[in-house]
Design an enzyme around this catalytic site. Sequence first.
Site, PDB file in Angstrom:
ATOM      1  N   LYS A   1     -14.042  -0.060  -4.020  1.00 46.79           N
ATOM      2  CA  LYS A   1     -15.115   0.348  -3.103  1.00 46.79           C
ATOM      3  C   LYS A   1     -16.228   1.060  -3.878  1.00 46.79           C
ATOM      4  O   LYS A   1     -17.405   0.760  -3.700  1.00 46.79           O
ATOM      5  CB  LYS A   1     -14.573   1.317  -2.046  1.00 46.79           C
ATOM      6  CG  LYS A   1     -13.685   0.673  -1.007  1.00 46.79           C
ATOM      7  CD  LYS A   1     -13.358   1.692   0.084  1.00 46.79           C
ATOM      8  CE  LYS A   1     -12.214   1.221   0.944  1.00 46.79           C
ATOM      9  NZ  LYS A   1     -11.708   2.255   1.837  1.00 46.79           N
TER      10      LYS A   1
ATOM     11  N   GLU B   1       0.823  -1.217   0.000  1.00 46.82           N
ATOM     12  CA  GLU B   1       0.000   0.000   0.000  1.00 46.82           C
ATOM     13  C   GLU B   1       0.850   1.258   0.000  1.00 46.82           C
ATOM     14  O   GLU B   1       0.426   2.299  -0.489  1.00 46.82           O
ATOM     15  CB  GLU B   1      -0.923   0.027   1.232  1.00 46.82           C
ATOM     16  CG  GLU B   1      -2.237  -0.673   1.001  1.00 46.82           C
ATOM     17  CD  GLU B   1      -3.295  -0.359   2.059  1.00 46.82           C
ATOM     18  OE1 GLU B   1      -2.975   0.198   3.119  1.00 46.82           O
ATOM     19  OE2 GLU B   1      -4.457  -0.707   1.812  1.00 46.82           O
TER      20      GLU B   1
ATOM     21  N   HIS C   1       8.255 -26.909  -1.076  1.00 48.68           N
ATOM     22  CA  HIS C   1       7.622 -28.020  -1.786  1.00 48.68           C
ATOM     23  C   HIS C   1       6.482 -27.529  -2.678  1.00 48.68           C
ATOM     24  O   HIS C   1       5.649 -28.315  -3.113  1.00 48.68           O
ATOM     25  CB  HIS C   1       7.149 -29.061  -0.766  1.00 48.68           C
ATOM     26  CG  HIS C   1       8.284 -29.584   0.054  1.00 48.68           C
ATOM     27  ND1 HIS C   1       8.926 -30.775  -0.219  1.00 48.68           N
ATOM     28  CD2 HIS C   1       8.958 -29.033   1.094  1.00 48.68           C
ATOM     29  CE1 HIS C   1       9.926 -30.939   0.639  1.00 48.68           C
ATOM     30  NE2 HIS C   1       9.963 -29.897   1.447  1.00 48.68           N
TER      31      HIS C   1
HETATM   32  O1  PA5 Z   1      -3.379   1.263   5.867  1.00 46.47           O
HETATM   33  C1  PA5 Z   1      -4.512   1.703   5.681  1.00 46.47           C
HETATM   34  O2  PA5 Z   1      -4.784   2.890   5.834  1.00 46.47           O
HETATM   35  C2  PA5 Z   1      -5.642   0.777   5.280  1.00 46.47           C
HETATM   36  O3  PA5 Z   1      -5.213  -0.512   5.082  1.00 46.47           O
HETATM   37  C3  PA5 Z   1      -6.706   0.779   6.387  1.00 46.47           C
HETATM   38  O4  PA5 Z   1      -6.110   0.391   7.590  1.00 46.47           O
HETATM   39  C4  PA5 Z   1      -7.867  -0.155   6.066  1.00 46.47           C
HETATM   40  O5  PA5 Z   1      -8.420   0.185   4.832  1.00 46.47           O
HETATM   41  C5  PA5 Z   1      -8.933  -0.087   7.149  1.00 46.47           C
HETATM   42  O6  PA5 Z   1      -9.375   1.226   7.306  1.00 46.47           O
HETATM   43  P1  PA5 Z   1     -10.216   1.684   8.564  1.00 46.47           P
HETATM   44  O7  PA5 Z   1      -9.366   1.550   9.777  1.00 46.47           O
HETATM   45  O8  PA5 Z   1     -10.559   3.110   8.269  1.00 46.47           O
HETATM   46  O9  PA5 Z   1     -11.438   0.806   8.642  1.00 46.47           O
END
Ligand code: PA5
Length: 446
Positions: free
Chosen positions: A423, A288, A309
């Site tokens: 989303k 990310e 394996h």
């Molecule tokens: O690193 C990030 O920002 C994302 O992976 C969020 O943690 C994830 O989308 C969950 O978001 P939230 O805590 O707003 O539900």
Amino acid sequence: MKENLSINLKNTSKFIPFEEIIAHAQQSVRHLDTLNNGTGLGNDFLGWLSLPDDILPQLERIEKTARHLRSVSDTTLVIGIGGSYLGARAVIEALSHSFSPLLKTKHHDVIFAGQNICEDYLAELLELVEGRNYSIIVISKSGTTTEPAIAFRILKDHLERKVGKLAAAERIIAITDAKKGALRSLVETNGYETFIIPDNIGGRYSVLTPVGLLPIAISGLDIRMLVKGAKSMEELTRNNKHAETNPSLLYASARNLLLQNGKPIEIMVGFTPKLHFFSEWWKQLYGESEGKDGKGIFPASVDLTTDLHSMGQYIQDGQRILFETMISVKSPVKKLTIPLEKDDSDQLNYLAGKRLSEVNHNAESGTVLAHNDGNVPIININIPALDEFYSGQLIYFFEMACAISGYILDVNPFDQPGVEAYKKNMFALLNKPGFEEAGKKLKERL
Ligand code: PA5
């Protein structure tokens, strides 16, 4: 004084001379300055840098809440996804008994939910908790993420029917933003105990906030030692401009030089299944943070020797576009030796009396040599033991290296604009109010 996590670049030297990595890392000190001065991309998300100190005043309340939940219930359901899930799971799975949920001895189970929308998973979880005395921690920074929101609606409803609305409110803890989001409104309406996720800390950098620390404390682990480990890594990396002794700078530079030399895929390797979710946490952190603007190293992972394996064949012999980052744990917690058998029909007497860890270490050394011979560069990360202190070191080490690496790539390591695409489509396809037009167009395409 405890030994520190260390990085060994011997097994990358065939591909990139060590001096080149040092020179690159020395140049990358400017990214360290950019982070510390808060002058780079995403500079409103730098709260994680000083968390090892900033979190200290909250530890007592986190521990108190953990004791409370452990005393009123035998199971805690931790609801969250992405950065609101993976850090806690990584540490808990690394440091807990491998068969925790199956143990007959008295213990507290931590079970994760809201990290998928699988109907069977949640239905089966409901079957399990029907017979359990459970509490809920719901974690969402935005307070609007669909997966955990659905899981919370279903599990909250179940708990309220099981113990009553008032008693349920006493065993639901919410970790969310101070002001915004639907979860915040639920907190106000129902009076749940809450912990705040600071504005300047993004999900995947939040494991050292209550997001990670509360579930970890509930599972019975020592969060003070975890924070202490992170603090020691902050001391080793954050202001250390001498690249040769700064493991985060070395790691960030080595992997970027490997990328520049035709290795766009990095595989995280552990030789214990306990590290499985650590790799998952690392994949999210790097995937990310770096995978944007058409850039980034693709983070993958294997658990060895298990995957020797399966994926072992590709790593040894497939396209030469990979490098590995291998976490080596020097000593296991437990001790097990291979017995001598009078009748040596399985031909294992040559191993009799040896500990399993010795066999595993030799498997690891053999793999390093074989993969290096197969032209796979390997970055070795060594820790003396898998415990709270070194988990804290690993967390801060990887976070610091990830931020530096993002700046080397010239991307913002603290945003994730790409996750919005699915989303929007999902909302449109589900006829969420406000998405009607987009929904019509998407349905035509399906
Ligand atoms: O690193 C990030 O920002 C994302 O992976 C969020 O943690 C994830 O989308 C969950 O978001 P939230 O805590 O707003 O539900």
